[in-house]
Write an enzyme that holds these catalytic residues in place. Structure first.
Site, mmCIF file in Angstrom:
data_model
loop_
_atom_site.group_PDB
_atom_site.id
_atom_site.type_symbol
_atom_site.label_atom_id
_atom_site.label_comp_id
_atom_site.label_asym_id
_atom_site.label_seq_id
_atom_site.Cartn_x
_atom_site.Cartn_y
_atom_site.Cartn_z
ATOM 1 N N LYS A 230 0.842 -1.208 0.000
ATOM 2 C CA LYS A 230 0.000 0.000 0.000
ATOM 3 C C LYS A 230 0.867 1.243 0.000
ATOM 4 O O LYS A 230 2.038 1.219 0.407
ATOM 5 C CB LYS A 230 -0.940 0.024 1.214
ATOM 6 N N PRO B 273 9.155 -4.130 -0.115
ATOM 7 C CA PRO B 273 10.318 -3.759 0.710
ATOM 8 C C PRO B 273 10.066 -4.016 2.200
ATOM 9 O O PRO B 273 8.967 -3.763 2.698
ATOM 10 C CB PRO B 273 10.484 -2.260 0.444
ATOM 11 N N VAL B 274 11.088 -4.530 2.895
ATOM 12 C CA VAL B 274 10.961 -4.848 4.321
ATOM 13 C C VAL B 274 11.144 -3.557 5.141
ATOM 14 O O VAL B 274 12.065 -2.785 4.880
ATOM 15 C CB VAL B 274 12.015 -5.901 4.740
ATOM 16 N N ALA B 275 10.251 -3.340 6.128
ATOM 17 C CA ALA B 275 10.274 -2.132 6.980
ATOM 18 C C ALA B 275 10.361 -0.881 6.118
ATOM 19 O O ALA B 275 11.098 0.058 6.421
ATOM 20 C CB ALA B 275 11.432 -2.186 7.980
ATOM 21 N N GLY C 233 7.533 1.017 4.917
ATOM 22 C CA GLY C 233 6.390 1.925 4.905
ATOM 23 C C GLY C 233 5.358 1.553 3.855
ATOM 24 O O GLY C 233 4.516 2.356 3.477
ATOM 25 N N ALA D 108 3.621 -1.590 4.154
ATOM 26 C CA ALA D 108 2.782 -2.626 4.767
ATOM 27 C C ALA D 108 3.157 -4.043 4.337
ATOM 28 O O ALA D 108 2.290 -4.907 4.194
ATOM 29 C CB ALA D 108 1.292 -2.363 4.517
ATOM 30 N N GLY D 109 4.452 -4.304 4.160
ATOM 31 C CA GLY D 109 4.886 -5.649 3.784
ATOM 32 C C GLY D 109 4.603 -6.678 4.876
ATOM 33 O O GLY D 109 4.113 -7.772 4.586
ATOM 34 N N GLY D 110 4.898 -6.338 6.112
ATOM 35 C CA GLY D 110 4.620 -7.255 7.223
ATOM 36 C C GLY D 110 3.127 -7.493 7.372
ATOM 37 O O GLY D 110 2.679 -8.618 7.628
ATOM 38 N N SER D 111 2.352 -6.435 7.179
ATOM 39 C CA SER D 111 0.893 -6.556 7.261
ATOM 40 C C SER D 111 0.378 -7.454 6.145
ATOM 41 O O SER D 111 -0.528 -8.269 6.348
ATOM 42 C CB SER D 111 0.238 -5.174 7.141
ATOM 43 N N ASP E 183 -2.582 -1.740 10.134
ATOM 44 C CA ASP E 183 -2.667 -1.712 8.667
ATOM 45 C C ASP E 183 -3.144 -3.037 8.065
ATOM 46 O O ASP E 183 -3.343 -3.130 6.856
ATOM 47 C CB ASP E 183 -1.273 -1.423 8.066
#
Ligand code: C5P
Length: 317
Positions: free
Chosen positions: A12, A97-99, A101, A103-106, A139
Protein backbone atom coordinates in the site's frame (compact mmCIF):
# COMPACT_ATOMS: atom_id res chain seq x y z
CA UNK A 1 -7.17 -30.40 2.93
CA UNK A 2 -3.56 -31.34 2.37
CA UNK A 3 -2.43 -29.42 -0.71
CA UNK A 4 -0.46 -26.20 -0.15
CA UNK A 5 -2.45 -22.98 -0.52
CA UNK A 6 -1.02 -19.67 -1.71
CA UNK A 7 -2.29 -16.14 -1.01
CA UNK A 8 -1.12 -13.08 -2.93
CA UNK A 9 -1.24 -9.76 -1.09
CA UNK A 10 -0.52 -6.20 -2.29
CA UNK A 11 1.56 -3.37 -0.82
CA UNK A 12 0.00 0.00 0.00
CA UNK A 13 0.78 3.66 -0.24
CA UNK A 14 -0.94 6.25 1.95
CA UNK A 15 -2.14 9.10 -0.26
CA UNK A 16 -3.20 10.92 2.92
CA UNK A 17 -1.87 10.17 6.38
CA UNK A 18 -3.31 12.68 8.84
CA UNK A 19 -2.01 11.91 12.34
CA UNK A 20 -3.91 13.08 15.43
CA UNK A 21 -2.54 13.34 18.95
CA UNK A 22 -0.98 10.57 21.01
CA UNK A 23 -3.74 8.55 22.74
CA UNK A 24 -3.44 7.10 26.23
CA UNK A 25 -3.04 3.61 24.67
CA UNK A 26 0.10 4.68 22.77
CA UNK A 27 -1.57 4.84 19.34
CA UNK A 28 -2.57 7.90 17.30
CA UNK A 29 -5.98 8.52 15.76
CA UNK A 30 -5.65 8.70 12.00
CA UNK A 31 -7.39 9.76 8.85
CA UNK A 32 -5.51 7.30 6.68
CA UNK A 33 -6.32 7.03 2.97
CA UNK A 34 -4.87 3.77 1.69
CA UNK A 35 -4.31 2.78 -1.92
CA UNK A 36 -3.28 -0.81 -2.69
CA UNK A 37 -0.55 -0.97 -5.35
CA UNK A 38 0.81 -3.78 -7.49
CA UNK A 39 3.84 -4.98 -5.56
CA UNK A 40 2.93 -8.31 -3.96
CA UNK A 41 4.14 -10.80 -1.38
CA UNK A 42 3.01 -14.43 -1.70
CA UNK A 43 2.38 -16.58 1.35
CA UNK A 44 2.08 -20.36 0.93
CA UNK A 45 0.66 -22.51 3.72
CA UNK A 46 1.60 -26.21 3.56
CA UNK A 47 0.72 -28.98 6.02
CA UNK A 48 3.32 -29.49 8.79
CA UNK A 49 3.43 -30.90 12.32
CA UNK A 50 4.35 -27.57 13.91
CA UNK A 51 4.55 -23.90 12.93
CA UNK A 52 7.53 -23.26 10.66
CA UNK A 53 8.43 -20.15 8.67
CA UNK A 54 10.72 -19.65 5.68
CA UNK A 55 11.25 -16.55 3.54
CA UNK A 56 12.80 -15.95 0.13
CA UNK A 57 13.49 -12.73 -1.80
CA UNK A 58 16.13 -10.00 -1.96
CA UNK A 59 15.43 -8.72 1.58
CA UNK A 60 14.72 -12.13 3.15
CA UNK A 61 17.64 -11.81 5.56
CA UNK A 62 15.93 -8.89 7.30
CA UNK A 63 12.74 -10.83 8.07
CA UNK A 64 12.40 -12.43 11.55
CA UNK A 65 11.66 -16.17 11.36
CA UNK A 66 10.42 -16.61 14.93
CA UNK A 67 6.99 -16.08 16.43
CA UNK A 68 7.39 -12.29 16.36
CA UNK A 69 6.81 -12.46 12.60
CA UNK A 70 3.32 -11.14 11.84
CA UNK A 71 2.55 -14.06 9.52
CA UNK A 72 3.35 -16.54 12.30
CA UNK A 73 1.26 -14.51 14.75
CA UNK A 74 -1.67 -14.53 12.32
CA UNK A 75 -1.50 -18.35 12.00
CA UNK A 76 -1.31 -18.72 15.79
CA UNK A 77 -4.28 -16.37 16.33
CA UNK A 78 -6.46 -18.30 13.88
CA UNK A 79 -5.49 -21.69 15.33
CA UNK A 80 -6.14 -20.51 18.88
CA UNK A 81 -9.60 -19.17 18.03
CA UNK A 82 -10.56 -22.48 16.47
CA UNK A 83 -8.94 -24.64 19.12
CA UNK A 84 -6.62 -26.43 16.70
CA UNK A 85 -2.88 -27.03 16.64
CA UNK A 86 -1.00 -24.46 14.50
CA UNK A 87 0.55 -27.09 12.22
CA UNK A 88 1.69 -25.23 9.13
CA UNK A 89 4.77 -24.43 7.11
CA UNK A 90 4.45 -20.82 5.97
CA UNK A 91 6.68 -19.84 3.07
CA UNK A 92 6.82 -16.17 2.11
CA UNK A 93 8.07 -14.91 -1.23
CA UNK A 94 8.86 -11.28 -0.44
CA UNK A 95 8.70 -8.60 -3.08
CA UNK A 96 7.43 -5.73 -0.88
CA UNK A 97 10.32 -3.76 0.71
CA UNK A 98 10.96 -4.85 4.32
CA UNK A 99 10.27 -2.13 6.98
CA UNK A 100 9.69 0.22 4.06
CA UNK A 101 6.39 1.93 4.90
CA UNK A 102 4.46 -0.16 2.36
CA UNK A 103 2.78 -2.63 4.77
CA UNK A 104 4.89 -5.65 3.78
CA UNK A 105 4.62 -7.26 7.22
CA UNK A 106 0.89 -6.56 7.26
CA UNK A 107 0.55 -8.15 3.82
CA UNK A 108 2.24 -11.31 5.11
CA UNK A 109 -0.14 -11.47 8.09
CA UNK A 110 -3.23 -11.09 5.91
CA UNK A 111 -1.87 -13.69 3.47
CA UNK A 112 -1.04 -16.17 6.22
CA UNK A 113 -4.53 -15.79 7.65
CA UNK A 114 -6.26 -16.47 4.32
CA UNK A 115 -3.95 -19.34 3.40
CA UNK A 116 -4.20 -21.04 6.82
CA UNK A 117 -7.97 -20.64 6.85
CA UNK A 118 -8.14 -22.49 3.53
CA UNK A 119 -5.52 -25.11 4.51
CA UNK A 120 -7.12 -25.90 7.87
CA UNK A 121 -10.73 -25.59 6.67
CA UNK A 122 -11.51 -23.24 9.56
CA UNK A 123 -13.97 -21.34 7.32
CA UNK A 124 -13.62 -18.06 9.18
CA UNK A 125 -16.15 -15.43 8.17
CA UNK A 126 -14.97 -12.20 6.54
CA UNK A 127 -15.87 -10.36 9.77
CA UNK A 128 -13.78 -12.77 11.84
CA UNK A 129 -10.80 -12.42 9.52
CA UNK A 130 -11.05 -8.62 9.73
CA UNK A 131 -11.26 -8.81 13.53
CA UNK A 132 -8.11 -10.94 13.76
CA UNK A 133 -6.34 -8.57 11.33
CA UNK A 134 -7.22 -5.53 13.47
CA UNK A 135 -5.98 -7.26 16.63
CA UNK A 136 -2.63 -8.02 14.99
CA UNK A 137 -1.89 -4.56 13.54
CA UNK A 138 -3.40 -1.28 12.40
CA UNK A 139 -2.67 -1.71 8.67
CA UNK A 140 -3.53 -5.41 8.35
CA UNK A 141 -7.30 -5.06 7.70
CA UNK A 142 -6.45 -2.95 4.66
CA UNK A 143 -4.06 -5.60 3.33
CA UNK A 144 -7.01 -8.00 3.35
CA UNK A 145 -9.47 -5.57 1.75
CA UNK A 146 -7.24 -3.78 -0.81
CA UNK A 147 -8.51 -1.30 -3.39
CA UNK A 148 -8.76 2.13 -1.81
CA UNK A 149 -10.11 2.82 1.67
CA UNK A 150 -10.27 5.40 4.43
CA UNK A 151 -8.92 4.11 7.74
CA UNK A 152 -10.12 5.79 10.95
CA UNK A 153 -9.32 4.95 14.56
CA UNK A 154 -5.72 3.75 14.52
CA UNK A 155 -6.22 2.90 10.85
CA UNK A 156 -8.15 -0.35 11.30
CA UNK A 157 -11.71 0.97 10.88
CA UNK A 158 -12.13 0.90 7.11
CA UNK A 159 -14.55 2.52 4.71
CA UNK A 160 -14.02 1.45 1.08
CA UNK A 161 -13.49 4.35 -1.35
CA UNK A 162 -14.50 4.64 -4.97
CA UNK A 163 -11.76 5.27 -7.49
CA UNK A 164 -12.35 6.50 -11.02
CA UNK A 165 -9.20 5.16 -12.64
CA UNK A 166 -5.71 3.77 -12.29
CA UNK A 167 -2.93 5.84 -10.72
CA UNK A 168 0.67 5.30 -11.84
CA UNK A 169 3.41 5.25 -9.22
CA UNK A 170 7.15 4.98 -8.90
CA UNK A 171 8.65 3.82 -5.59
CA UNK A 172 12.21 4.56 -4.53
CA UNK A 173 13.36 1.84 -2.15
CA UNK A 174 15.87 3.02 0.47
CA UNK A 175 18.85 1.21 1.94
CA UNK A 176 17.61 -0.25 5.26
CA UNK A 177 14.20 0.18 6.91
CA UNK A 178 12.65 2.52 9.47
CA UNK A 179 10.80 1.38 12.58
CA UNK A 180 7.16 2.53 12.55
CA UNK A 181 7.00 3.14 16.34
CA UNK A 182 10.24 5.16 16.11
CA UNK A 183 8.76 7.37 13.38
CA UNK A 184 5.57 7.98 15.40
CA UNK A 185 7.74 8.82 18.44
CA UNK A 186 9.74 11.28 16.36
CA UNK A 187 6.49 12.87 15.13
CA UNK A 188 5.47 13.38 18.79
CA UNK A 189 8.92 14.72 19.67
CA UNK A 190 8.82 17.26 16.82
CA UNK A 191 5.34 18.37 17.88
CA UNK A 192 6.49 18.82 21.49
CA UNK A 193 9.62 20.66 20.36
CA UNK A 194 7.54 23.08 18.27
CA UNK A 195 5.61 24.00 21.42
CA UNK A 196 2.27 22.82 19.99
CA UNK A 197 2.09 19.63 22.07
CA UNK A 198 1.59 16.03 20.93
CA UNK A 199 -1.39 14.70 22.91
CA UNK A 200 -4.96 14.24 21.68
CA UNK A 201 -5.89 17.46 23.51
CA UNK A 202 -3.23 19.44 21.62
CA UNK A 203 -3.62 18.13 18.06
CA UNK A 204 -6.76 18.68 15.95
CA UNK A 205 -8.76 15.56 15.06
CA UNK A 206 -7.44 14.17 11.78
CA UNK A 207 -9.91 14.53 8.90
CA UNK A 208 -9.84 13.17 5.35
CA UNK A 209 -9.34 15.84 2.67
CA UNK A 210 -12.52 16.30 0.56
CA UNK A 211 -10.37 17.37 -2.43
CA UNK A 212 -8.33 14.17 -2.13
CA UNK A 213 -11.39 11.92 -1.94
CA UNK A 214 -12.85 13.70 -4.98
CA UNK A 215 -9.58 13.27 -6.92
CA UNK A 216 -9.63 9.52 -6.19
CA UNK A 217 -13.28 9.30 -7.22
CA UNK A 218 -12.55 11.15 -10.47
CA UNK A 219 -9.36 9.19 -11.23
CA UNK A 220 -7.63 12.58 -11.63
CA UNK A 221 -3.87 12.20 -11.04
CA UNK A 222 -3.14 15.94 -11.21
CA UNK A 223 -5.82 16.71 -8.61
CA UNK A 224 -4.64 13.82 -6.44
CA UNK A 225 -1.06 15.12 -6.62
CA UNK A 226 -2.21 18.52 -5.35
CA UNK A 227 -3.98 16.91 -2.37
CA UNK A 228 -1.59 14.17 -1.13
CA UNK A 229 -0.12 14.64 2.36
CA UNK A 230 1.73 12.67 5.00
CA UNK A 231 2.01 13.97 8.57
CA UNK A 232 4.75 11.39 9.26
CA UNK A 233 6.97 12.80 6.52
CA UNK A 234 8.77 15.41 8.70
CA UNK A 235 9.53 12.68 11.25
CA UNK A 236 10.84 10.26 8.60
CA UNK A 237 13.01 13.05 7.13
CA UNK A 238 14.27 13.97 10.58
CA UNK A 239 15.38 10.36 11.18
CA UNK A 240 16.67 9.89 7.61
CA UNK A 241 17.68 13.32 6.18
CA UNK A 242 18.97 11.77 2.94
CA UNK A 243 15.35 11.08 1.91
CA UNK A 244 15.09 14.79 1.04
CA UNK A 245 17.52 14.12 -1.85
CA UNK A 246 15.37 11.22 -3.07
CA UNK A 247 12.20 13.34 -2.95
CA UNK A 248 13.94 16.17 -4.81
CA UNK A 249 15.28 13.78 -7.46
CA UNK A 250 11.76 12.50 -8.16
CA UNK A 251 10.32 16.02 -8.31
CA UNK A 252 13.12 17.10 -10.68
CA UNK A 253 12.35 14.04 -12.81
CA UNK A 254 8.82 15.35 -13.36
CA UNK A 255 6.75 13.46 -10.78
CA UNK A 256 3.35 15.10 -10.16
CA UNK A 257 3.80 14.49 -6.42
CA UNK A 258 6.65 13.23 -4.23
CA UNK A 259 6.05 11.95 -0.71
CA UNK A 260 7.30 9.49 1.87
CA UNK A 261 5.20 6.29 1.86
CA UNK A 262 3.63 5.84 5.31
CA UNK A 263 6.36 5.80 7.95
CA UNK A 264 9.02 5.42 5.23
CA UNK A 265 11.74 5.19 4.18
CA UNK A 266 10.32 4.23 0.76
CA UNK A 267 9.47 7.37 -1.25
CA UNK A 268 6.42 7.42 -3.54
CA UNK A 269 6.11 9.42 -6.76
CA UNK A 270 2.83 9.90 -8.59
CA UNK A 271 3.07 10.10 -12.38
CA UNK A 272 0.58 11.27 -15.00
CA UNK A 273 0.51 7.93 -16.84
CA UNK A 274 2.56 4.75 -17.41
CA UNK A 275 4.94 6.54 -19.76
CA UNK A 276 5.47 9.34 -17.24
CA UNK A 277 6.21 6.74 -14.56
CA UNK A 278 8.91 5.14 -16.74
CA UNK A 279 10.56 8.54 -17.29
CA UNK A 280 10.54 9.33 -13.54
CA UNK A 281 11.88 5.86 -12.74
CA UNK A 282 14.77 6.16 -15.21
CA UNK A 283 15.90 9.50 -13.79
CA UNK A 284 15.51 8.33 -10.20
CA UNK A 285 17.57 5.22 -10.90
CA UNK A 286 20.30 7.39 -12.44
CA UNK A 287 20.22 9.87 -9.50
CA UNK A 288 21.94 7.48 -7.10
CA UNK A 289 19.59 8.55 -4.28
CA UNK A 290 17.97 5.14 -3.65
CA UNK A 291 18.73 1.42 -3.61
CA UNK A 292 16.10 0.34 -6.14
CA UNK A 293 13.26 1.78 -8.18
CA UNK A 294 9.89 0.07 -8.78
CA UNK A 295 7.11 1.05 -11.18
CA UNK A 296 3.55 0.01 -10.47
CA UNK A 297 -0.05 1.20 -10.32
CA UNK A 298 -3.14 1.02 -8.15
CA UNK A 299 -5.74 0.40 -6.95
CA UNK A 300 -5.39 -3.39 -7.03
CA UNK A 301 -7.43 -6.02 -5.14
CA UNK A 302 -6.56 -7.09 -1.59
CA UNK A 303 -5.37 -10.49 -0.35
CA UNK A 304 -6.64 -13.41 -2.42
CA UNK A 305 -5.97 -17.08 -2.86
CA UNK A 306 -4.19 -17.76 -6.14
CA UNK A 307 -3.45 -21.47 -5.94
CA UNK A 308 -6.43 -22.81 -4.07
CA UNK A 309 -6.79 -26.56 -3.73
CA UNK A 310 -10.04 -28.03 -5.12
CA UNK A 311 -12.89 -27.19 -2.78
CA UNK A 312 -11.06 -24.28 -1.15
CA UNK A 313 -13.09 -21.15 -0.74
CA UNK A 314 -12.05 -18.32 -3.02
CA UNK A 315 -12.12 -15.00 -1.23
CA UNK A 316 -13.08 -11.76 -2.92
CA UNK A 317 -10.61 -8.90 -2.63
O1 C5P B 1 -0.62 -1.33 14.78
P1 C5P B 1 0.82 -1.59 14.58
O2 C5P B 1 1.33 -2.76 15.39
O3 C5P B 1 1.23 -1.67 13.16
O4 C5P B 1 1.57 -0.32 15.16
C1 C5P B 1 2.95 -0.30 15.39
C2 C5P B 1 3.29 0.91 16.22
O5 C5P B 1 3.10 2.10 15.45
C3 C5P B 1 2.43 1.10 17.46
O6 C5P B 1 2.93 0.38 18.54
C4 C5P B 1 2.52 2.59 17.68
O7 C5P B 1 3.77 2.93 18.27
C5 C5P B 1 2.56 3.13 16.25
N1 C5P B 1 1.21 3.50 15.75
C6 C5P B 1 0.61 4.63 16.27
N2 C5P B 1 -0.63 4.98 15.83
C7 C5P B 1 -1.26 4.26 14.88
C8 C5P B 1 -0.65 3.11 14.33
C9 C5P B 1 0.61 2.75 14.80
O8 C5P B 1 1.16 5.31 17.13
N3 C5P B 1 -2.45 4.65 14.45
Amino acid sequence: MTRPVTARVPAKVNVQLAVGGLRPDGFHDLANVFLAVGLHDEVTAAPADTLRLTVEGADAGQVPLDRTNLAARAALALAERHGIAPGVHLHIVKDIPVAGGMAGGSADAAGALLACDALWGTKATRAELLEICAELGSDIPFSLVGGAALGRGRGELLTPLETGGTFHWVFAVAEGGLSTPAVYRECDRLREASGAGASSADVPDPEPSPALLEALRAGDATALAAAVSNDLQPAALSLRPALADTLRAGADAGALASLVSGSGPTCAFLAKDAEGARAVADELAASGTCRAVRITSGPVPGARLVDAAPGARLVDG
